[in-house]
Design a protein around this motif. Structure first.
Motif, short mmCIF file in Angstrom:
data_model
loop_
_atom_site.label_atom_id
_atom_site.label_comp_id
_atom_site.label_asym_id
_atom_site.label_seq_id
_atom_site.Cartn_x
_atom_site.Cartn_y
_atom_site.Cartn_z
N GLU A 63 0.82 -1.22 0.00
CA GLU A 63 0.00 0.00 0.00
C GLU A 63 0.85 1.27 0.00
N GLY A 64 1.89 1.29 0.83
CA GLY A 64 2.75 2.46 0.89
C GLY A 64 3.48 2.71 -0.43
N ASN A 65 3.90 1.63 -1.08
CA ASN A 65 4.59 1.77 -2.35
C ASN A 65 3.65 2.10 -3.49
N MET A 66 2.43 1.60 -3.43
CA MET A 66 1.44 1.98 -4.44
C MET A 66 1.14 3.47 -4.32
N ASP A 67 0.96 3.94 -3.09
CA ASP A 67 0.72 5.36 -2.87
C ASP A 67 1.92 6.18 -3.36
N PHE A 68 3.13 5.69 -3.10
CA PHE A 68 4.32 6.38 -3.57
C PHE A 68 4.32 6.44 -5.10
N PHE A 69 4.08 5.31 -5.76
CA PHE A 69 4.06 5.29 -7.23
C PHE A 69 3.03 6.27 -7.76
N LEU A 70 1.86 6.30 -7.15
CA LEU A 70 0.79 7.18 -7.63
C LEU A 70 1.12 8.66 -7.43
N SER A 71 2.15 8.96 -6.65
CA SER A 71 2.57 10.36 -6.45
C SER A 71 3.71 10.76 -7.38
N THR A 72 4.19 9.83 -8.20
CA THR A 72 5.35 10.11 -9.05
C THR A 72 4.94 10.66 -10.41
N ARG A 73 5.93 11.22 -11.09
CA ARG A 73 5.71 11.69 -12.47
C ARG A 73 5.33 10.55 -13.39
N LYS A 74 5.87 9.36 -13.12
CA LYS A 74 5.58 8.21 -13.98
C LYS A 74 4.09 7.92 -14.00
N SER A 75 3.45 7.90 -12.85
CA SER A 75 2.01 7.62 -12.83
C SER A 75 1.23 8.74 -13.51
N LYS A 76 1.71 9.95 -13.38
CA LYS A 76 1.05 11.07 -14.06
C LYS A 76 1.23 10.97 -15.58
N ASN A 77 2.44 10.59 -16.01
CA ASN A 77 2.69 10.41 -17.45
C ASN A 77 1.85 9.28 -18.03
N TRP A 78 1.70 8.22 -17.26
CA TRP A 78 0.91 7.07 -17.72
C TRP A 78 -0.58 7.29 -17.49
N LYS A 79 -0.91 8.38 -16.79
CA LYS A 79 -2.30 8.73 -16.46
C LYS A 79 -3.00 7.62 -15.67
N ILE A 80 -2.29 7.15 -14.63
CA ILE A 80 -2.86 6.15 -13.71
C ILE A 80 -3.18 6.86 -12.40
N THR A 81 -4.40 6.69 -11.94
CA THR A 81 -4.83 7.28 -10.68
C THR A 81 -5.28 6.18 -9.72
N LYS A 82 -5.41 6.54 -8.47
CA LYS A 82 -5.76 5.57 -7.43
C LYS A 82 -7.09 4.86 -7.71
N ASP A 83 -8.06 5.58 -8.25
CA ASP A 83 -9.37 4.96 -8.50
C ASP A 83 -9.32 3.92 -9.62
N MET A 84 -8.24 3.88 -10.40
CA MET A 84 -8.11 2.90 -11.47
C MET A 84 -7.56 1.56 -10.98
N VAL A 85 -6.96 1.57 -9.79
CA VAL A 85 -6.30 0.37 -9.25
C VAL A 85 -7.34 -0.51 -8.58
N ASN A 86 -7.49 -1.74 -9.09
CA ASN A 86 -8.51 -2.66 -8.59
C ASN A 86 -8.00 -3.72 -7.62
N TYR A 87 -6.70 -3.89 -7.53
CA TYR A 87 -6.16 -4.98 -6.73
C TYR A 87 -5.21 -4.46 -5.67
N THR A 88 -5.05 -5.22 -4.66
CA THR A 88 -4.02 -4.97 -3.66
C THR A 88 -3.14 -6.22 -3.62
N GLY A 89 -2.04 -6.14 -2.95
CA GLY A 89 -1.12 -7.27 -2.93
C GLY A 89 -0.30 -7.28 -1.68
N SER A 90 0.76 -8.08 -1.69
CA SER A 90 1.56 -8.21 -0.49
C SER A 90 3.05 -8.03 -0.72
N ASP A 91 3.52 -8.12 -1.96
CA ASP A 91 4.97 -8.05 -2.18
C ASP A 91 5.29 -7.24 -3.43
#
Length: 162
Positions: A63-91
């Protein structure tokens, strides 16, 4: 809405293109990405540079790393937002898959394979193999004549060699 699953959906094929800078990774990515069944990320996904084991745990796991990724330029360039993420994981494997599959699912839902290119990916070949196995992983390492490669880098960066 995120949902927890026991198994993150793993595509039949995961295509990783690697090589030194200026070897033709982008050209190959563009060619493979034009295939009707391959969704390629629009830019390099240098996952291991920002998410090694130590950083993964320091940021609070998945969760912490997903939140980190979603705050990066990469996620903005790829146009990925938190509401688009359907899964969670463990590793880290889950994180890698969820990010790539989110991009594929949102922008290319008709395509069944995912691909990306990674600078220095040969260092992580063993990790990819353990994560995805020989059957699913398609790893393409581009090799170019070192002199041509260096000359291309010097020209592109306007480096003086005198």
């Amino acid at each position: 809405m995120r949902r927890t699953t026991d198994t993150i959906p793993v595509p039949e094929k995961i295509i990783i293109v690697g090589g030194l800078p200026r070897t033709g990774k982008t050209l190959l990515r563009n060619a493979l990405g034009s295939h009707s069944q391959i969704a390629f990320t629009p830019s390099a996904f240098n996952f291991f540079q920002w998410c090694n084991e130590e950083m993964f745990h320091a940021r609070g796991g998945f969760e912490g790393n997903m939140d980190f990724f979603l705050s990066t330029r990469k996620s903005k360039n790829w146009k990925i937002t938190k509401d688009m993420v359907n899964y969670t994981g463990s590793d880290r494997r889950d994180l890698f898959l969820v990010i790539l599959d989110t991009y594929r699912r949102v922008y290319f839902p008709e395509k069944k394979y995912i691909g990306t290119y990674i600078h220095g990916s040969e260092e992580y070949f063993d990790i990819f193999l353990s994560w995805f196995g020989r059957e699913r992983l398609k790893f393409i390492q581009i090799i170019r004549n070192p002199y041509d490669n260096y000359a291309s880098l010097v020209r592109s960066r306007k480096i003086s060699v005198e």
